[in-house]
Design an enzyme around this catalytic site. Structure first.
Site, short mmCIF file in Angstrom:
data_model
loop_
_atom_site.label_atom_id
_atom_site.label_comp_id
_atom_site.label_asym_id
_atom_site.label_seq_id
_atom_site.Cartn_x
_atom_site.Cartn_y
_atom_site.Cartn_z
N HIS A 92 -50.76 74.74 -103.27
CA HIS A 92 -51.44 73.62 -102.61
C HIS A 92 -52.64 74.12 -101.81
CE1 HIS A 92 -51.86 69.62 -100.94
NE2 HIS A 92 -51.87 70.14 -99.72
N GLU A 124 -48.83 72.06 -109.38
CA GLU A 124 -48.14 71.34 -108.29
C GLU A 124 -47.23 70.25 -108.84
OE1 GLU A 124 -50.42 71.15 -104.10
OE2 GLU A 124 -51.36 70.04 -105.72
N ASN A 181 -44.12 103.79 -120.19
CA ASN A 181 -43.34 104.83 -120.86
C ASN A 181 -41.85 104.62 -120.64
OD1 ASN A 181 -43.25 107.65 -122.14
ND2 ASN A 181 -42.12 107.96 -120.24
#
Length: 659
Positions: A46, A68, A396
């Site tokens: 917001h 929202e 990795n």
């Protein structure tokens, strides 16, 4: 209004909010019953929407607005949380990060987010969100009594319906501006939806207000319509009974409540008071200013050394006392400046949970990333460099370390693998350990790959210890992946890790237990700009050796020196270590060997060596200066420093001397 002056603050705060959204989404994914995380995400989204709309970045504002809607549906139990919802939110955050990055690089922050917006709209459409409708307002006993009292005092009562434009992004802000106008005209008695719901944007696009005022309908209409994005205003007079007619209807409880009634609307002063920041003792400082401050202090350190040198030569007690006091003060100042440049490794670690989540999803693995010691601090220059090495190590661990869920179950392990990233201080160093509970390193497989690629020969392979075998994976172009993929297989990565860490004056070591997991341990210096060093003399030249690389110093007699394959070696605490004569290495002129060897024992990871010099001068804090573009790539020299007497001493890179 010129918004450019706020751009830097917007970028910085946007990144903070996006990082918070990322963190909270990761936590929410693990515990979808805790809506506290959703509320936190909603607040950040917001705020970001409001900032973006204010700055004119419409794509940002539009996407956060759709986010929202999804978040609001979740927190109001209108939408079940499933993988598609979370993936869409994560994709939205990725798009927002791209837009913010574009803005920071001077772009317009525009991005084609139509497909993403449609996906979010489709998710919400599947479970319609119940918004508060402003179709009517209830006149309870308390409101009727208040209206009758104000009517007797000559005030008018109006029911005002405000309709905002459907495209309005900042509904709560527009409603606040309307309330501000109404408060200046009179008193707001009641609203529908409630003030709290309006502040949280829990309404579609209209709301109703009961206002007591002595203003005319026409003036009120004109004042409200001046507020931006108000589509229409309907004002109707409220029929009010006389107070004498109400007396017999009013209960004692209502009568008492009337005496304490307060305006329901959010008054401007109360909102401002609520929003007033606490006594914050932090400020934002541009990093360039800190760099300039550091450069100036480095010059001060050089002059401090010069003053100490002059003080010793003149042997004046008053001067000695003054210089000693200045040294103490500048030492305290140095500590403060270095601490100002310290940044928590959290700034690097924060992006890894999302990365591991995405990689594990792509590879079909279940992996939990645990982060410990994220508040450990490092110099900003080091922080800037360690991000990529850690990314390579994590990729990795995800690809090569952690096994597939089925394989883990067959080996008696939990199907979910664990990667643990830990940072901690030790002396003047920071250690970062990356540990996984995966398959570990297969010694025979690594040796075979090394033999196939010609990195070692068969005779050498037979003599290598486990640690030496593990270090082969740092060789350029080395990879044990059977297939080349987006994640690994090209042999680019771990050699970059080793080179980058060593260029920072650090080291990386590997420990592994096949079938149970591996641990990569990185050692880094706290700072790179001002370091403690041992000054040594070679003929008429002086050199500096970083203390972080030194184990100890020793005096070695010529008879203690042995020769193995033409290389000078000594027995150091039960271990045979090679000797490197720096005078020969750097072709120091007028070099004469004395009746003994002055040796500095240095280390690089698990390896050690002895460096032969003429004499030891002493320990000193020095400023590391680059050799510049004129002398690039000088072997075993990492930079230079200016000493107290104005002479230049080269700084030896011990890592380059040990192979």
């Amino acid at each position: 209004m010129d918004m450019n002056q706020y751009l830097e603050v917007f970028i910085e705060e946007s990144r903070e909010h996006l990082q918070n959204v990322n963190d909270q989404l990761m936590r929410f994914e693990k515990n979808i019953d805790d809506l506290g995380y959703v509320n936190e995400i909603f607040r950040s989204a917001h705020t970001l929407k409001g900032m973006s709309a204010t700055m004119g970045f419409d794509d940002l504002a539009q996407l956060t607005h759709k986010m929202e809607n999804v978040l609001d549906a979740v927190r109001n139990h209108q939408l079940d949380v499933h993988t598609e919802v979370l993936d869409a939110l994560f994709e939205s955050v990725d798009a927002l990060e791209i837009m913010v990055q574009s803005i920071s690089e001077g772009g317009d922050g525009q991005l084609d987010v139509k497909l993403l917006v449609q996906k979010l709209q489709r998710i919400v459409a599947e479970e319609p969100v119940a918004q508060h409708a402003a179709s009517s307002i209830e006149y309870d006993e308390l409101v009727q009594t208040l209206l009758s009292q104000t009517a007797d005092q000559g005030f008018n009562a109006f029911e005002i319906t405000i309709q905002l434009e459907r495209t309005c992004l900042l509904k709560a802000a527009r409603a606040y501006m309307v309330f501000d106008v109404l408060e200046q005209a009179g008193d707001v008695i009641k609203s529908a939806p409630t003030v709290q719901d309006i502040e949280q944007e829990k309404f579609e696009s209209s709301f109703i207000v009961i206002l007591v005022t002595n203003e005319s309908q026409e003036k009120l209409q004109a004042s409200i319509m001046e507020v931006s994005e108000v589509e229409s205003v309907k004002i109707a007079a409220v029929p009010v009974k006389k107070e004498t007619e109400m007396e017999e209807l009013v209960s004692p409880e209502v009568a008492a409540a009337i005496q304490e009634v307060t305006v329901l609307a959010p008054s401007k002063s109360s909102v401002e008071e609520k929003r007033q920041p606490s006594n914050n003792k932090t400020i934002r400082v541009n990093i360039d200013r800190l760099d300039s401050l550091m450069n100036l202090f480095e010059e001060l350190v050089i002059d401090r050394g010069r003053l100490e040198q002059i003080s010793k030569e003149l042997n004046n007690s008053e001067l000695d006392e003054t210089v000693e006091r200045m040294s103490r003060i500048s030492g305290d100042l140095q500590t403060i400046i270095l601490n100002m440049r310290m940044v928590p490794v959290e700034t690097v670690f924060n992006r890894f949970p999302r990365m591991v989540r995405q990689l594990s999803k792509d590879l079909g693995k279940q992996i939990e990333l645990q982060i410990v010691g994220a508040d450990t601090e490092l110099d900003r220059t080091v922080i800037d460099e360690i991000g990529d090495p850690l990314v390579h190590l994590l990729r990795n661990a995800v690809d090569h370390g952690i096994e597939m869920p089925q394989a883990r179950l067959e080996n008696g392990k939990n199907e979910k693998g664990t990667i643990r990233l830990k940072a901690y201080h030790s002396g003047n160093h920071v250690f970062i350990d990356l540990e996984d509970d995966g398959a570990g390193i297969n010694r025979e497989k690594v040796l075979q790959k090394a033999l196939d690629r010609g990195i070692i020969n068969g005779k050498t392979a037979e003599t290598l210890t486990d640690k030496q075998v593990y270090e082969l994976i740092f060789a350029s172009g080395f990879s044990t992946a059977e297939q080349i993929s987006d994640v690994s297989g090209r042999g680019v990565g771990l050699d970059v890790v080793k080179n980058t860490i060593e260029s920072l004056g650090g080291s990386v070591t590997i420990d592994s237990n096949e079938g149970y997991g591996s641990r990569f341990s990185i050692q880094l210096p706290l700072t790179l700009s001002i370091i403690s060093a041992l000054l040594v003399q070679m003929s008429e030249e002086r050199y500096a050796l970083p203390l972080s690389s030194i184990i100890e110093t020793a005096i070695v007699q010529p008879k203690e020196v042995m020769h193995v394959h033409g290389q000078k070696v000594i027995d150091f605490r039960g271990a045979i270590i090679p000797l490197i004569d720096l005078k020969e290495l750097f072709t120091v002129p007028n070099s004469v060997q004395g009746d003994h060897y002055s040796v500095v024992i240095v280390k690089k990871g698990e390896k050690t060596a002895g460096l032969i010099v003429d004499s030891f001068i002493g320990q000193q804090e020095i400023v590391l200066k680059s050799l510049g573009h004129y002398l690039p790539g000088v072997f075993a020299i990492s930079g230079a420093t200016i000493l107290g007497d104005g002479q230049v001493a080269l700084i030896i890179d011990c890592n380059a001397l040990i192979k």
